[in-house]
Scaffold this active site. Sequence first.
Site, mmCIF file in Angstrom:
data_model
loop_
_atom_site.group_PDB
_atom_site.id
_atom_site.type_symbol
_atom_site.label_atom_id
_atom_site.label_comp_id
_atom_site.label_asym_id
_atom_site.label_seq_id
_atom_site.Cartn_x
_atom_site.Cartn_y
_atom_site.Cartn_z
ATOM 1 N N GLU A 144 46.534 43.734 37.605
ATOM 2 C CA GLU A 144 45.275 44.476 37.511
ATOM 3 C C GLU A 144 45.436 45.860 38.134
ATOM 4 O O GLU A 144 45.471 46.004 39.345
ATOM 5 C CB GLU A 144 44.185 43.684 38.234
ATOM 6 C CG GLU A 144 42.831 44.350 38.272
ATOM 7 C CD GLU A 144 41.846 43.590 39.145
ATOM 8 O OE1 GLU A 144 40.818 44.192 39.505
ATOM 9 O OE2 GLU A 144 42.113 42.422 39.481
ATOM 10 N N ASP B 75 43.033 40.344 41.295
ATOM 11 C CA ASP B 75 42.526 40.334 42.665
ATOM 12 C C ASP B 75 41.689 39.082 42.929
ATOM 13 O O ASP B 75 41.091 38.507 42.013
ATOM 14 C CB ASP B 75 41.667 41.569 42.924
ATOM 15 C CG ASP B 75 42.490 42.851 42.918
ATOM 16 O OD1 ASP B 75 43.729 42.748 43.038
ATOM 17 O OD2 ASP B 75 41.904 43.946 42.771
ATOM 18 N N ASP C 106 35.490 40.664 40.465
ATOM 19 C CA ASP C 106 36.032 41.435 39.351
ATOM 20 C C ASP C 106 37.351 40.836 38.863
ATOM 21 O O ASP C 106 37.629 40.809 37.663
ATOM 22 C CB ASP C 106 36.250 42.892 39.771
ATOM 23 C CG ASP C 106 34.936 43.663 39.855
ATOM 24 O OD1 ASP C 106 34.000 43.265 39.146
ATOM 25 O OD2 ASP C 106 34.852 44.627 40.624
#
Length: 700
Positions: free
Chosen positions: A479, A552, A556
């Site tokens: 990410e 993460d 999100d």
Amino acid sequence: MITRSEYNAHQLSVLEGLEAVRKRPGMYIGSTDSRGLMHCLWEIIDNSVDEALGGYCQEIIITLHPDGSVEVEDDGRGIPVDKEPRTGLSGVEVVFTKLHAGGKFGGGSYSASGGLHGVGASVVNALSARLDVQVTRASKVHQMSFKRGKPGRFADKGRPKADASFTPFEGMDHPLEIVGKAKRGLTGTRVRYWADEQIFTPDAQFSLEELQGRARQTAFLVPGLRIVIRDNRTHRPNPELQAEEVFHYDGGITEFVEHLTHQSSVTDVWRIEGSGNFTERVPVLTEDGQATMEDVQRTCEVDIALQWNIGYDTVVRPFVNIIATPKGGTHVAGFEAALLRTFRKVVESNARRLKVGNDKLEKDDVLAGLTAVLTVRLAEPQFEGQTKEVLGTSAVRQIVSRVVEKQLTALLTSSKRNEKAQANALLEKVVAEMKSRISARTHKENQRRKNALETSTLPAKLADCRSEDIAQSELFIVEGDSALGTAKMARSSDFQALLPIRGKILNVQKATLSDMLNNAECAALIQVIGAGSGRSFQLEAARYGKVILMTDADVDGAHIRTLLLTLFFRYMRPMLDAGRVYAAVPPLHRVDIINPGARSNEAVYTYTEQELHELLTRLEAEGRRYKEPIQRYKGLGEMDADQLAETTMDPRYRTLRRVSVADAERAEEIFELLMGSHVAPRKEFIISGADALEREQIDA
């Protein structure tokens, strides 16, 4: 000296009555394992369903007993109990002991039925250690029992058993006993039988899941019919299934299609109905029992419910007189031919707007994302084999094809606003499938696995690995660029490749195929894996043995991981089926434990809040100190390379969570609920959970 065995008329065997069934059971029920056992049950159930098709039966009750027997009861007209003139036997005995005997050979009892060969009940009887049949007619309850196909009496009262003492009837007088009275107007049939252990394999057993699935589809196909299934077995193979289930639907095959469809739809459920006549030359029995060939006028009724969704999987359930024909037949051939012919004509007439050029649609392009229930009803259909899996009546193909082509053309060229919008969306989807197929074929012809010197054709942001051993290679989808920089230093470049994605990729749950292919992140991911997408995906062409989603450990990150899983589930599902997609498990906390003296401090990582709490409690109990504040990792970029390797990337220390198809299905359900096209379920979800949400928890 070689001697030749004699071969004359004495060596010929003539099997009488039901002996042929017991000698060659596979010829009648396919096999003698669980599949054949279930087929026998379908034969009895189908007789009750035929009564429902004729409008004479409203309820069927199926009971699996603890002693291994099964019982099927209906409130139909009941098997005839009077004497059959040619044999002099009762109608009950004729049905259960004579092959090719019944009321479905054009005698006017059934206009359309599933049991057509007249061997169903008699075959079940022949393969049963015991069979009891009770018929309620004319305010009386009639009963007859059989042992391995032979009529007689069992010496048990109240508690029937398969191994009870049995006395066969002598001579030709086989009485049908009257065992009780019934209310006036009450009719029905109850059949209970014990499968013969001499015939069936020891591991053969009734599948409750399969039985419930069949009952559900039958209830959809016969609106208003109530089917009850009771599993009274002591040791149930699947305790998770309910012991009693009731199936009752009024919506017909439209509701059936809605039940089968789990993805966002491109069209509403379209209903196609029609009929056609044909002439068939069949043998007709005269009054003296002789068969003469005559031309008979037949009518074939066609009823189809179909809907296209945004996916590419095809679900077509064909039925003939509500009997499933999983291997197709002439009705399916006519349906598919009409679909392809109609779409080709409509697309050609709109070629300029759809930008199709000279390319031609193929059947797979049209079938992609289609869910359809196809039913035809006709008298005495010709099946290939007793198992009735393939329809062979040739005239049905043209009738189905003609009905589908006429009505589907009208739907695709309709000027009504709603139908026109759906038709345009469907045509764009079909053309996109065609372009995707052509692109995949070109890619397959031109692409080969790239080595370290050939990576220039792959996305520039891919940090590929050097190894050509697909089984050992790993692709980490990370990410953002911040995590990429740390991951580059933490990885082993021999076998670990890195592909960064920019934030949240396209939600493919409600995007079209062309939107997905035009999205830079989705297209890059598909190109890097190198095995195509959708129907053209080929698992053996995948460039990496493992694909690891490394996001993460926050909301999100979970969102991005769910988006990626939805992409894999919808367009690269074989990777999930093969267990080659994983989710990395990065730590949430780092606790630095202070050691006394010259010993260096100890770093301990925890992966959940509960694990952190347990660690701190243990340290306090042991009187050990730790540095404050405890580090909480919100993103992978907060770790240095050594920490990332030690916790998340190094195969010696890391933890990976393999993603199953069930996980991906759940991810798709969540996205359909929270981000799909249908607003009502989302609104209901928000309202139902509003009371449980605290204002302070809202991230604003």
